[in-house]
Each structure stands twice: as structure tokens, then as C-alpha cells.
Design a protein around this motif. Sequence first.
Motif, PDB file in Angstrom:
ATOM      1  N   UNK A 114       0.834  -1.206   0.000  1.00 40.46           N
ATOM      2  CA  UNK A 114       0.000   0.000   0.000  1.00 40.46           C
ATOM      3  C   UNK A 114       0.872   1.260   0.000  1.00 40.46           C
ATOM      4  N   UNK A 115       1.947   1.228   0.766  1.00 48.55           N
ATOM      5  CA  UNK A 115       2.852   2.373   0.825  1.00 48.55           C
ATOM      6  C   UNK A 115       3.519   2.609  -0.526  1.00 48.55           C
ATOM      7  N   UNK A 116       3.941   1.535  -1.178  1.00 42.40           N
ATOM      8  CA  UNK A 116       4.570   1.664  -2.500  1.00 42.40           C
ATOM      9  C   UNK A 116       3.580   2.209  -3.516  1.00 42.40           C
ATOM     10  N   UNK A 117       2.320   1.749  -3.450  1.00 40.69           N
ATOM     11  CA  UNK A 117       1.305   2.241  -4.380  1.00 40.69           C
ATOM     12  C   UNK A 117       1.025   3.724  -4.153  1.00 40.69           C
ATOM     13  N   UNK A 118       0.977   4.125  -2.869  1.00 39.06           N
ATOM     14  CA  UNK A 118       0.737   5.538  -2.566  1.00 39.06           C
ATOM     15  C   UNK A 118       1.882   6.406  -3.082  1.00 39.06           C
ATOM     16  N   UNK A 119       3.118   5.935  -2.900  1.00 33.18           N
ATOM     17  CA  UNK A 119       4.264   6.689  -3.397  1.00 33.18           C
ATOM     18  C   UNK A 119       4.256   6.807  -4.903  1.00 33.18           C
ATOM     19  N   UNK A 120       3.878   5.731  -5.588  1.00 32.47           N
ATOM     20  CA  UNK A 120       3.817   5.751  -7.045  1.00 32.47           C
ATOM     21  C   UNK A 120       2.749   6.719  -7.537  1.00 32.47           C
ATOM     22  N   UNK A 121       1.582   6.697  -6.896  1.00 30.83           N
ATOM     23  CA  UNK A 121       0.500   7.590  -7.294  1.00 30.83           C
ATOM     24  C   UNK A 121       0.875   9.050  -7.046  1.00 30.83           C
ATOM     25  N   UNK A 122       1.489   9.311  -5.889  1.00 32.45           N
ATOM     26  CA  UNK A 122       1.900  10.682  -5.574  1.00 32.45           C
ATOM     27  C   UNK A 122       2.954  11.171  -6.552  1.00 32.45           C
ATOM     28  N   UNK A 123       3.885  10.290  -6.911  1.00 30.47           N
ATOM     29  CA  UNK A 123       4.928  10.678  -7.858  1.00 30.47           C
ATOM     30  C   UNK A 123       4.355  11.054  -9.214  1.00 30.47           C
ATOM     31  N   UNK A 124       3.374  10.275  -9.678  1.00 29.57           N
ATOM     32  CA  UNK A 124       2.747  10.597 -10.954  1.00 29.57           C
ATOM     33  C   UNK A 124       2.003  11.918 -10.913  1.00 29.57           C
ATOM     34  N   UNK A 125       1.304  12.177  -9.804  1.00 32.17           N
ATOM     35  CA  UNK A 125       0.581  13.443  -9.667  1.00 32.17           C
ATOM     36  C   UNK A 125       1.538  14.622  -9.619  1.00 32.17           C
ATOM     37  N   UNK A 126       2.655  14.459  -8.903  1.00 26.22           N
ATOM     38  CA  UNK A 126       3.623  15.550  -8.789  1.00 26.22           C
ATOM     39  C   UNK A 126       4.306  15.837 -10.120  1.00 26.22           C
ATOM     40  N   UNK A 127       4.530  14.807 -10.926  1.00 28.44           N
ATOM     41  CA  UNK A 127       5.105  15.042 -12.257  1.00 28.44           C
ATOM     42  C   UNK A 127       4.177  15.913 -13.101  1.00 28.44           C
ATOM     43  N   UNK A 128       2.880  15.629 -12.985  1.00 26.79           N
ATOM     44  CA  UNK A 128       1.916  16.445 -13.714  1.00 26.79           C
ATOM     45  C   UNK A 128       1.871  17.880 -13.206  1.00 26.79           C
ATOM     46  N   UNK A 129       1.916  18.040 -11.882  1.00 25.02           N
ATOM     47  CA  UNK A 129       1.910  19.379 -11.302  1.00 25.02           C
ATOM     48  C   UNK A 129       3.174  20.153 -11.660  1.00 25.02           C
ATOM     49  N   UNK A 130       4.293  19.445 -11.748  1.00 29.69           N
ATOM     50  CA  UNK A 130       5.557  20.109 -12.096  1.00 29.69           C
ATOM     51  C   UNK A 130       5.499  20.715 -13.491  1.00 29.69           C
ATOM     52  N   UNK A 131       4.686  20.158 -14.358  1.00 27.96           N
ATOM     53  CA  UNK A 131       4.525  20.724 -15.701  1.00 27.96           C
ATOM     54  C   UNK A 131       3.395  21.740 -15.752  1.00 27.96           C
ATOM     55  N   UNK A 132       2.315  21.482 -15.001  1.00 24.74           N
ATOM     56  CA  UNK A 132       1.122  22.325 -15.097  1.00 24.74           C
ATOM     57  C   UNK A 132       1.277  23.661 -14.383  1.00 24.74           C
ATOM     58  N   UNK A 133       1.751  23.651 -13.131  1.00 29.40           N
ATOM     59  CA  UNK A 133       1.802  24.876 -12.342  1.00 29.40           C
ATOM     60  C   UNK A 133       2.694  25.954 -12.955  1.00 29.40           C
ATOM     61  N   UNK A 134       3.941  25.635 -13.364  1.00 36.97           N
ATOM     62  CA  UNK A 134       4.761  26.683 -13.996  1.00 36.97           C
ATOM     63  C   UNK A 134       4.140  27.220 -15.284  1.00 36.97           C
ATOM     64  N   UNK A 135       3.588  26.302 -16.094  1.00 41.36           N
ATOM     65  CA  UNK A 135       2.966  26.751 -17.343  1.00 41.36           C
ATOM     66  C   UNK A 135       1.779  27.660 -17.070  1.00 41.36           C
ATOM     67  N   UNK A 136       1.011  27.343 -16.046  1.00 36.55           N
ATOM     68  CA  UNK A 136      -0.143  28.169 -15.693  1.00 36.55           C
ATOM     69  C   UNK A 136       0.295  29.543 -15.207  1.00 36.55           C
ATOM     70  N   UNK A 137       1.351  29.584 -14.409  1.00 39.46           N
ATOM     71  CA  UNK A 137       1.861  30.861 -13.908  1.00 39.46           C
ATOM     72  C   UNK A 137       2.329  31.754 -15.055  1.00 39.46           C
ATOM     73  N   UNK A 138       3.111  31.192 -15.967  1.00 37.09           N
ATOM     74  CA  UNK A 138       3.593  31.968 -17.116  1.00 37.09           C
ATOM     75  C   UNK A 138       2.425  32.415 -17.984  1.00 37.09           C
ATOM     76  N   UNK A 139       1.452  31.531 -18.181  1.00 36.28           N
ATOM     77  CA  UNK A 139       0.302  31.868 -19.030  1.00 36.28           C
ATOM     78  C   UNK A 139      -0.499  33.027 -18.447  1.00 36.28           C
ATOM     79  N   UNK A 140      -0.649  33.061 -17.122  1.00 37.67           N
ATOM     80  CA  UNK A 140      -1.414  34.137 -16.484  1.00 37.67           C
ATOM     81  C   UNK A 140      -0.720  35.487 -16.693  1.00 37.67           C
ATOM     82  N   UNK A 141       0.595  35.524 -16.450  1.00 38.46           N
ATOM     83  CA  UNK A 141       1.322  36.790 -16.571  1.00 38.46           C
ATOM     84  C   UNK A 141       1.376  37.247 -18.029  1.00 38.46           C
ATOM     85  N   UNK A 142       1.741  36.338 -18.923  1.00 39.73           N
ATOM     86  CA  UNK A 142       1.820  36.702 -20.340  1.00 39.73           C
ATOM     87  C   UNK A 142       0.435  37.068 -20.875  1.00 39.73           C
ATOM     88  N   UNK A 143      -0.575  36.343 -20.439  1.00 45.14           N
ATOM     89  CA  UNK A 143      -1.936  36.666 -20.868  1.00 45.14           C
ATOM     90  C   UNK A 143      -2.365  38.051 -20.426  1.00 45.14           C
TER      91      UNK A 143
END
Length: 205
Positions: free
Chosen positions: A90-119
Amino acid sequence: MKLYADPGPRLATQVAGDLAALASVVVTVRVATRLREQVLGFGVAADRVQSSGERVSSGASAAGTALTDLPLVGGALSAPFEVVADAGRDLAAAGSEAGGSLDGLAALLPALLVAVVVGYLVAHWLPARVAWVREVAEVQRLGHTPDADRLLAHRALARRPLHELRRDGADPVADLAAGHWTSLADLERRALGLTSRPDRRRPIG
């Protein structure tokens, strides 16, 4: 094409605004990069949680399997290790799921920040700059026609604040009616940041 006003307050305002826009983009990109690094750092922690869970699960399963072979008490002794192995999975599954979510956030949050300012810049700063360039280009074109002062004088009377109109003439309406357009036209040019009068000998083109 004229991109900046003649030397004066309007030029200072334009340069300050352009520098502020450029600085905001640079700072935003740097902050977005730092944010991405921070989120990816959490992803490394999630990977470690996943690895730890896998090691716990593997070790507990191996121990439980070994104890199962003991006569009489093997089954009872191995049961707690199976519970630990399940918890590790269960711990390994939770770590895997969290890692996948964080990879997505690492791409989404910076792009969203830049898009807001440039927009924001595209929606507010850029249209104002483009509108000024086009407006000045038209005024400069009109500056080579005989009726340029008359047109700009009417525009000044319609757009300039009353205190500016009174500063250049005691009665701007009377000046306009009498055909004294020069002071009002120059007032409108100065408002746009044009301090020099156009060469009226040049044709439109």
C-alpha cells in the motif's frame, strides 16, 4: 514606424512600462522554473516512499514465506509478516500515485503561472502600445495635409482635460471657431508625445 514618443514625460512612461513588462516576464519565468524544481523535489521524496514500501513488502513476504514452512506454528507466525507486506505494498502504491501526480503538477503549475502573466500583458499592455503606435502613425500622416491642424484641434477640444485647454488659450472654443488651430493641434501632439511639428511640405504616402 515610431515606437516611442519624443523625449519627455510620455517617453519616460513608455520606457518604464516596457521595462516593467520585460522584467515581469523574466521574473515569472525564473519563479516558474524554481516552482518546477520544488515540485520535482517532492516527486523525489515520493519515489523514495515507493522504494521503501517495495523493500518492506518484499522483505516481509520473504520472511513470512520462510516461517510458513515451520511445522505447527508456521502459519501463525507468518500472518503478521503478511500484514506488514500488505502495508508495504500500500505504501509503495501511494508513493507511485503521488509521484505521478507531482510530475503532472511540475509541468502544469509553472505553465499556468507563465500563461497568467503573459496573458495579462497581451490583454492590457500590448494593445495599449500597439494602439499608440498606430495612432501616432496616423497623426504623422495627417501632419502632411493642409487640414492637419484643424483635425487635431477638434480632437484636442474633444479629448483634452479642461485645465490643459485653458492653459494654451483663454477661450479654446473661440480659437477653434476663428480658425486658430495651431495651439490646440500642438496640444494634442504633445499629449501623444510628439514634441516636434511635422514637415508640411512632404506629401501623403
